[in-house]
Design a protein around this motif. Structure first.
Motif, mmCIF file in Angstrom:
data_model
loop_
_atom_site.group_PDB
_atom_site.id
_atom_site.type_symbol
_atom_site.label_atom_id
_atom_site.label_comp_id
_atom_site.label_asym_id
_atom_site.label_seq_id
_atom_site.Cartn_x
_atom_site.Cartn_y
_atom_site.Cartn_z
ATOM 1 N N LEU A 1 51.895 64.249 73.134
ATOM 2 C CA LEU A 1 52.081 65.090 74.318
ATOM 3 C C LEU A 1 53.101 66.208 74.115
ATOM 4 C CD1 LEU A 1 52.020 62.316 77.078
ATOM 5 C CD2 LEU A 1 50.155 63.845 76.404
ATOM 6 N N GLU A 2 54.121 65.961 73.291
ATOM 7 C CA GLU A 2 55.164 66.965 73.099
ATOM 8 C C GLU A 2 54.656 68.186 72.337
ATOM 9 O OE1 GLU A 2 58.135 67.124 74.330
ATOM 10 O OE2 GLU A 2 58.211 65.140 75.270
ATOM 11 N N TRP A 3 53.606 68.018 71.553
ATOM 12 C CA TRP A 3 53.064 69.134 70.771
ATOM 13 C C TRP A 3 52.194 70.074 71.607
ATOM 14 C CZ3 TRP A 3 51.204 66.478 65.588
ATOM 15 C CH2 TRP A 3 52.343 66.061 64.880
ATOM 16 N N SER B 1 35.681 67.953 65.988
ATOM 17 C CA SER B 1 34.739 69.078 65.980
ATOM 18 C C SER B 1 34.113 69.281 67.351
ATOM 19 C CB SER B 1 33.649 68.838 64.934
ATOM 20 O OG SER B 1 32.940 67.630 65.207
ATOM 21 N N THR B 2 33.874 68.190 68.073
ATOM 22 C CA THR B 2 33.317 68.293 69.425
ATOM 23 C C THR B 2 34.354 68.869 70.371
ATOM 24 O OG1 THR B 2 32.037 66.296 68.943
ATOM 25 C CG2 THR B 2 32.105 67.036 71.232
ATOM 26 N N LEU B 3 35.588 68.412 70.262
ATOM 27 C CA LEU B 3 36.669 68.931 71.102
ATOM 28 C C LEU B 3 36.818 70.442 70.923
ATOM 29 C CD1 LEU B 3 40.121 67.357 71.742
ATOM 30 C CD2 LEU B 3 39.994 69.715 70.956
ATOM 31 N N LEU B 4 36.724 70.897 69.693
ATOM 32 C CA LEU B 4 36.904 72.325 69.417
ATOM 33 C C LEU B 4 35.720 73.166 69.886
ATOM 34 C CD1 LEU B 4 38.491 72.131 65.854
ATOM 35 C CD2 LEU B 4 39.642 72.504 68.040
ATOM 36 N N ALA C 1 39.736 56.351 70.320
ATOM 37 C CA ALA C 1 40.556 56.883 69.225
ATOM 38 C C ALA C 1 41.319 58.103 69.708
ATOM 39 C CB ALA C 1 39.669 57.249 68.034
ATOM 40 N N ALA C 2 42.477 58.330 69.088
ATOM 41 C CA ALA C 2 43.317 59.469 69.460
ATOM 42 C C ALA C 2 42.622 60.791 69.141
ATOM 43 C CB ALA C 2 44.653 59.387 68.722
ATOM 44 N N ILE C 3 42.946 61.820 69.923
ATOM 45 C CA ILE C 3 42.399 63.153 69.709
ATOM 46 C C ILE C 3 43.552 64.153 69.604
ATOM 47 C CG2 ILE C 3 40.240 62.658 70.936
ATOM 48 C CD1 ILE C 3 41.407 64.114 73.356
ATOM 49 N N PRO C 4 43.336 65.293 68.962
ATOM 50 C CA PRO C 4 44.404 66.299 68.850
ATOM 51 C C PRO C 4 44.573 67.072 70.158
ATOM 52 C CG PRO C 4 42.413 67.089 67.771
ATOM 53 C CD PRO C 4 42.134 65.673 68.195
ATOM 54 N N LEU C 5 45.357 66.519 71.075
ATOM 55 C CA LEU C 5 45.527 67.125 72.394
ATOM 56 C C LEU C 5 46.092 68.542 72.313
ATOM 57 C CD1 LEU C 5 46.965 64.102 74.412
ATOM 58 C CD2 LEU C 5 44.690 65.115 74.625
#
Length: 280
Positions: A239-241, A185-188, A204-208
């Motif tokens: 990374l590929e996404w 939510s912070t990233l967005l 933790a991983a994030i939706p790059l």
């Protein structure tokens, strides 16, 4: 040296900074002091850069932030030494008696210096970011000393009703998170004005793949030393996404300590006049 003496020194440094910007020598004395400031006892000018991210030392933080934050001088300036002493004051005294007198560029310098040598806790750090939500367009958070609240950017974007608020402040341009939890939510909710970003050693991983839509103007992106990018399978998946072509201005990508495939490099530079510099 008292707090008043330190503030007086900082005002002098601020005056000289303004004179330099105007290329003026008005009221500048030709006589130079013959004595050098004493270095703090914990200052080490010969720190080696560790080869692993396990050692969270000033040398490691300096190296880890080098792609986004300009390198600090080997010997700290008088201004930084004064700021460092002021930052060591109790939180209440620092936030109420010192911070209101610091202009944006000195707040930025203090945050940069302490992010490497002695990261600030929440009370002192967030006081330096008021009222604009950053220090001279920069926001640096180093955990575990400080944390980033999930709704910080939403609250920072809320218009203020204070008549005294300076609405001419520049927007956030640089975001640096070290070992800091970053919620989706912070990233967005990140401001689209960010051009330089370092997400280093996140726990933790994030939706790059959501970043290009959120921050389309990135010029520098550093994803170094994230353990969730060090495994080939996980790195390729994350990374590929990413739609790299959406970052048309991207020039530097930091992937130190990460697993990087040859297909990623090809996809990253597809359709570009100039290749993105990948720092590994």
């Amino acid at each position: 040296m008292s707090v008043n003496d330190l503030l007086h020194t900082l005002r002098g440094e601020q005056f000289r900074h303004a004179q330099n910007l105007r290329r003026s020598r008005t009221h500048v004395s030709s006589s130079l002091p013959r004595t050098l400031p004493a270095l703090p006892i914990d200052f080490d000018t010969d720190e080696r850069i560790p080869s692993t991210t396990a050692a969270q030392t000033p040398a490691w933080r300096s190296h880890a932030l080098s792609l986004v934050i300009p390198a600090l001088p080997g010997v700290p300036t008088l201004t930084n030494l004064c700021l460092r002493v002021l930052a060591s004051l109790p939180a209440h005294e620092f936030t109420h008696d010192i911070v209101p007198w610091l202009p944006p560029h000195l707040r930025r310098d203090l945050v940069r210096h302490t992010a490497i040598h002695a990261p600030l806790g929440d009370a002192k750090l967030w006081a330096l970011y008021e009222p604009d939500g950053h220090a001279d367009t920069e926001l640096i958070v180093v955990s575990p000393q400080a944390t980033l609240s999930n709704d910080y950017f939403i609250r920072s974007a809320t218009p203020r009703s204070d008549w005294d608020t300076d609405s001419s402040a520049e927007p956030l341009g640089t975001l640096v998170l070290v070992s800091t939890y970053l919620a989706t939510s912070t990233l967005l909710s990140l401001p689209p004005t960010i051009t330089r970003m370092a997400l280093v050693n996140l726990p933790a991983a994030i939706p790059l793949h959501r970043l290009p839509n959120t921050c389309p103007l990135l010029v520098v992106l550093d994803l170094s030393y994230n353990s969730w990018l060090s495994v080939v399978e996980e790195s390729e998946k994350a990374l590929e996404w990413v739609e790299w072509k959406r970052w048309s201005k991207l020039s530097i990508l930091g992937l130190r300590g990460c697993a990087v495939s040859s297909t990623l490099i090809g996809k990253l530079n597809t359709g570009r006049w100039d290749d993105v510099e990948v720092v590994q």
